[in-house]
Scaffold this active site. Structure first.
Site, PDB file in Angstrom:
ATOM      1  N   GLY A  95       0.761  -1.109   0.271  1.00 25.76           N
ATOM      2  CA  GLY A  95       0.091   0.008   0.003  1.00 25.76           C
ATOM      3  C   GLY A  95       0.824   1.222   0.031  1.00 25.76           C
ATOM      4  N   LYS A 118       4.215  11.931  -3.376  1.00 25.12           N
ATOM      5  CA  LYS A 118       5.099  10.893  -2.931  1.00 25.12           C
ATOM      6  C   LYS A 118       6.220  11.430  -1.938  1.00 25.12           C
ATOM      7  CE  LYS A 118       7.650   7.013  -4.961  1.00 25.12           C
ATOM      8  NZ  LYS A 118       8.028   6.508  -6.237  1.00 25.12           N
ATOM      9  N   GLY A 131       7.541   7.403   5.745  1.00 18.33           N
ATOM     10  CA  GLY A 131       6.476   8.090   4.589  1.00 18.33           C
ATOM     11  C   GLY A 131       7.063   9.352   4.213  1.00 18.33           C
ATOM     12  N   ARG A 182       3.075  13.170  -8.720  1.00 17.79           N
ATOM     13  CA  ARG A 182       3.308  12.439 -10.018  1.00 17.79           C
ATOM     14  C   ARG A 182       2.033  12.235 -10.608  1.00 17.79           C
ATOM     15  NH1 ARG A 182       5.565   6.522  -8.693  1.00 17.79           N
ATOM     16  NH2 ARG A 182       3.602   5.943  -7.722  1.00 17.79           N
ATOM     17  N   ARG A 189      -2.107  -1.216  -9.785  1.00 19.64           N
ATOM     18  CA  ARG A 189      -0.916  -2.204  -9.879  1.00 19.64           C
ATOM     19  C   ARG A 189      -1.480  -3.689  -9.970  1.00 19.64           C
ATOM     20  NH1 ARG A 189       3.050   1.228  -7.070  1.00 19.64           N
ATOM     21  NH2 ARG A 189       1.816   3.385  -6.816  1.00 19.64           N
ATOM     22  N   ASP A 258       4.029  -4.877  -7.353  1.00 19.46           N
ATOM     23  CA  ASP A 258       3.480  -3.678  -7.057  1.00 19.46           C
ATOM     24  C   ASP A 258       3.949  -2.465  -7.673  1.00 19.46           C
ATOM     25  OD1 ASP A 258       5.706  -4.636  -5.165  1.00 19.46           O
ATOM     26  OD2 ASP A 258       5.700  -2.735  -4.292  1.00 19.46           O
ATOM     27  N   ASP A 268       7.034   3.898 -10.890  1.00 17.92           N
ATOM     28  CA  ASP A 268       7.983   3.724  -9.496  1.00 17.92           C
ATOM     29  C   ASP A 268       9.453   3.567 -10.003  1.00 17.92           C
ATOM     30  OD1 ASP A 268       5.878   3.913  -8.001  1.00 17.92           O
ATOM     31  OD2 ASP A 268       5.882   1.926  -6.943  1.00 17.92           O
TER      32      ASP A 268
HETATM   33  P1  AMP Z   1       8.875   1.000  -3.504  1.00 18.34           P
HETATM   34  O1  AMP Z   1      10.078   0.232  -3.193  1.00 18.34           O
HETATM   35  O2  AMP Z   1       8.956   2.292  -3.519  1.00 18.34           O
HETATM   36  O3  AMP Z   1       8.181   0.517  -4.591  1.00 18.34           O
HETATM   37  O4  AMP Z   1       7.908   0.773  -2.098  1.00 18.34           O
HETATM   38  C1  AMP Z   1       7.579  -0.492  -1.576  1.00 18.34           C
HETATM   39  C2  AMP Z   1       6.796  -0.404  -0.642  1.00 18.34           C
HETATM   40  O5  AMP Z   1       7.298   0.369   0.669  1.00 18.34           O
HETATM   41  C3  AMP Z   1       5.462   0.335  -0.714  1.00 18.34           C
HETATM   42  O6  AMP Z   1       4.217  -0.129  -0.008  1.00 18.34           O
HETATM   43  C4  AMP Z   1       5.945   1.808  -0.370  1.00 18.34           C
HETATM   44  O7  AMP Z   1       4.781   2.511   0.261  1.00 18.34           O
HETATM   45  C5  AMP Z   1       6.836   1.430   0.811  1.00 18.34           C
HETATM   46  N1  AMP Z   1       7.715   2.385   1.392  1.00 18.34           N
HETATM   47  C6  AMP Z   1       8.780   2.820   0.609  1.00 18.34           C
HETATM   48  N2  AMP Z   1       9.522   3.777   1.370  1.00 18.34           N
HETATM   49  C7  AMP Z   1       8.543   4.125   2.374  1.00 18.34           C
HETATM   50  C8  AMP Z   1       8.769   5.011   3.547  1.00 18.34           C
HETATM   51  N3  AMP Z   1      10.009   5.915   3.348  1.00 18.34           N
HETATM   52  N4  AMP Z   1       7.955   5.145   4.371  1.00 18.34           N
HETATM   53  C9  AMP Z   1       7.097   4.316   4.247  1.00 18.34           C
HETATM   54  N5  AMP Z   1       6.723   3.284   3.359  1.00 18.34           N
HETATM   55  C10 AMP Z   1       7.727   3.314   2.302  1.00 18.34           C
HETATM   56 MG    MG Z   2       6.369   0.849  -5.549  1.00 18.70          MG
END
Ligand code: AMP
Ligand code: MG
Length: 507
Positions: A95, A118, A131, A182, A189, A258, A268
């Site tokens: 998510g 983002k 986050g 974005r 997805r 995802d 992404d």
């Molecule tokens: P990604 O590697 O960007 O595709 O992210 C994979 C998952 O990790 C997704 O559910 C993102 O929302 C979560 N995620 C990545 N970075 C963070 C962050 N800094 N804080 C919270 N969730 C994150």
């Molecule tokens: Mg991602």
């Protein structure tokens, strides 16, 4: 036309169908407040395309909205739920852990586009994360997405990058924080389907599938088996997309389910990078230790991911399990041929081949094979080849030959290519000049080369100097048009710059 008014000076006209249709599969949420938002990059052209007032947004109002400090009128910010296979392992709940969908706008072409932030703070899906996003990866996604768009490759786009005025904690360092805005055809997805499917409620899954069909494939609504047709449509878009990636040497780096959008857009951008020397085993991402997402493996992974989508869709394909599996299997088994079809079409363009001949696939793969182990720059090789299209004598081959350590395989191949070009010239209307023009439109001069991207990002992050970033962005927006003033941007990295280059998720 914008609907600008005093309450809505930027003219946002949201119509938030995801929020309306799919209640229960997202968390309504608000972005975190940031201390000192500063608009670093703003894509005025894209804003205008979205029906927004670029002048109104190109300043403090844009900084407030694109940092998440101020929700634009009509936004229904929400964090989307999704699951996903990451490096082959299933996570039932991922998510939006650091993203928010603000809502959907209908652009000037009548297309529905998601606007999302983002790096806008923690959500119920953040798990251990903060986050937030760091500035360098935000700028990287901005640059890569815009470069891909200019290359004619379906992609999410960057509307704005805002510095938050706070730092984030990353690997013992404290880089500046930022938020990316974005724009996407949608953020749905393969993993969104996996999340709905895992709930085991066919009605919910159908709700999602109907939403996607209405949004991306309205023509399928009257199809005898619309969900099977949807699976085919997604497979078709992925085949076309990955073929385009392969044609420019793009390596996504994290093709988790995802990170695969059902719209067929590239989404992404994390540790993605462009290949310099042609080598199917090329991997840049520091976390991809086994090369699962290596350049040459991308078509296989696309198929693997589509098989996960097909599994999720099974209950909708047929009321009984066995025929459902048979239908899904047929689509997945047909993927390699779909991909080959698109890849060959790309290669014909890149090689300047007019019409179709039975040996074209062999001609294309032999050219690629000639580069293996030769430290040949993939981008330059195709561009230089194009310049030979009008030179049947071979008198100008030296430039291309010089890219090879040992050009003997190339020397054996060039006469075959010339014979094929002559065939096209006889049967086609365009002739050799047509091949040259077509090749100049198919083979970019400028790609986001790793050393250029790194230099632009470090100037921005370390010295607050955005001039290199903006220059690079300008060059990458005209990737096919050679300009002598930009010669340095077409040069490969030096061996020293290229040695051990690694990319990081760096979220
Ligand atoms: P990604 O590697 O960007 O595709 O992210 C994979 C998952 O990790 C997704 O559910 C993102 O929302 C979560 N995620 C990545 N970075 C963070 C962050 N800094 N804080 C919270 N969730 C994150
Ligand atoms: Mg991602």
């Amino acid at each position: 036309m914008t609907s600008a008014s005093t309450d809505n000076p930027a003219g946002f006209a949201f119509d938030n169908r995801y929020a309306r249709d799919l209640e229960g599969f997202y968390a309504p949420w608000q972005a975190a407040q940031v201390p000192a938002p500063r608009l670093l990059q703003f894509n005025r052209e894209l804003a205008t395309e979205l029906g927004l007032d670029a002048d109104a947004l190109d300043g403090p109002l844009g900084a407030a909205i694109f940092s998440g400090n101020q929700a634009p009128p009509g936004a229904t910010p929400l964090a989307q739920a999704y699951a996903g296979h990451q490096f082959g392992g299933y996570s039932p709940q991922l998510g939006d852990g650091r993203a928010l969908l603000l809502g959907e706008l209908i652009d000037r072409h009548g297309q529905r586009r998601d606007i999302a932030l983002k790096g806008s703070g923690r959500t119920p899906f953040s798990r251990g994360g903060d986050g937030k996003a760091a500035l360098a990866p935000v700028l990287r996604e901005y640059l890569m997405g815009e470069a891909m768009h200019a290359l004619g490759i379906p992609t999410t786009r960057a509307l704005a990058a805002v510095a938050t005025g706070e730092v984030v904690q990353r690997d013992g360092r404290a880089p500046p924080g930022a938020v990316l805005t974005r724009v996407a055809a949608s953020h749905i997805r393969v993993g969104t389907f996996q999340f709905f499917a895992a709930r085991g409620e066919a009605a919910d899954l159908r709700r999602l599938a109907d939403h996607v069909i209405a949004r991306h494939d309205p023509a399928l609504q009257d199809h005898a088996n619309p969900y099977l047709a949807l699976l085919q449509a997604v497979a078709e878009r992925q085949a076309a997309l990955v073929a385009r990636w392969m044609a420019v040497g793009f390596i996504h780096g994290v093709m988790n389910t995802d990170n695969m959008a059902v719209s067929g857009e590239t989404i992404d951008y994390g540790p993605c990078a462009f290949m310099d020397h042609y080598d199917p085993a090329t991997v840049f991402s520091s976390i991809d230790r086994d090369g699962r997402y290596a350049y040459g493996n991308q078509p296989h992974i696309a198929r693997w991911n589509l098989a996960r989508l097909a599994e999720g869709l099974l209950p909708l394909l047929h009321s009984e399990a066995e025929p459902a599996v048979a239908l899904a299997t047929e689509v997945i088994d047909a993927f390699p041929a779909r991909y080959q079809h698109h890849h060959l079409a790309q290669m014909r363009r890149k090689l300047g081949l007019q019409g179709e001949q039975a040996d074209d696939a062999a001609l294309a793969s032999d050219f690629l094979a000639s580069m293996v182990g030769q430290a040949v720059d993939f981008t330059q090789a195709f561009r230089q080849l194009g310049e030979l299209a009008q030179d049947p004598s071979g008198g100008r081959d030296a430039g291309l030959r010089a890219l090879y350590l040992d050009a003997s395989a190339l020397d054996a191949w060039l006469p075959r290519w010339r014979a094929r070009l002559a065939l096209g010239a006889n049967s086609g209307v365009d002739g050799a000049a047509g091949s040259l023009v077509a090749m100049r439109q198919a083979n970019p001069v400028y790609i986001p080369r790793n050393h250029l991207v790194e230099a632009a990002l470090s100037a921005a992050v370390e010295r607050d100097d955005f001039a290199p970033f903006e220059t690079l962005l300008r060059v990458l927006r005209q990737p096919f048009q050679a300009d002598p003033a930009w010669a340095a941007f077409a040069e490969p990295a030096t061996a020293e710059q290229a040695a051990g280059y690694r990319t990081f998720c760096g979220t």
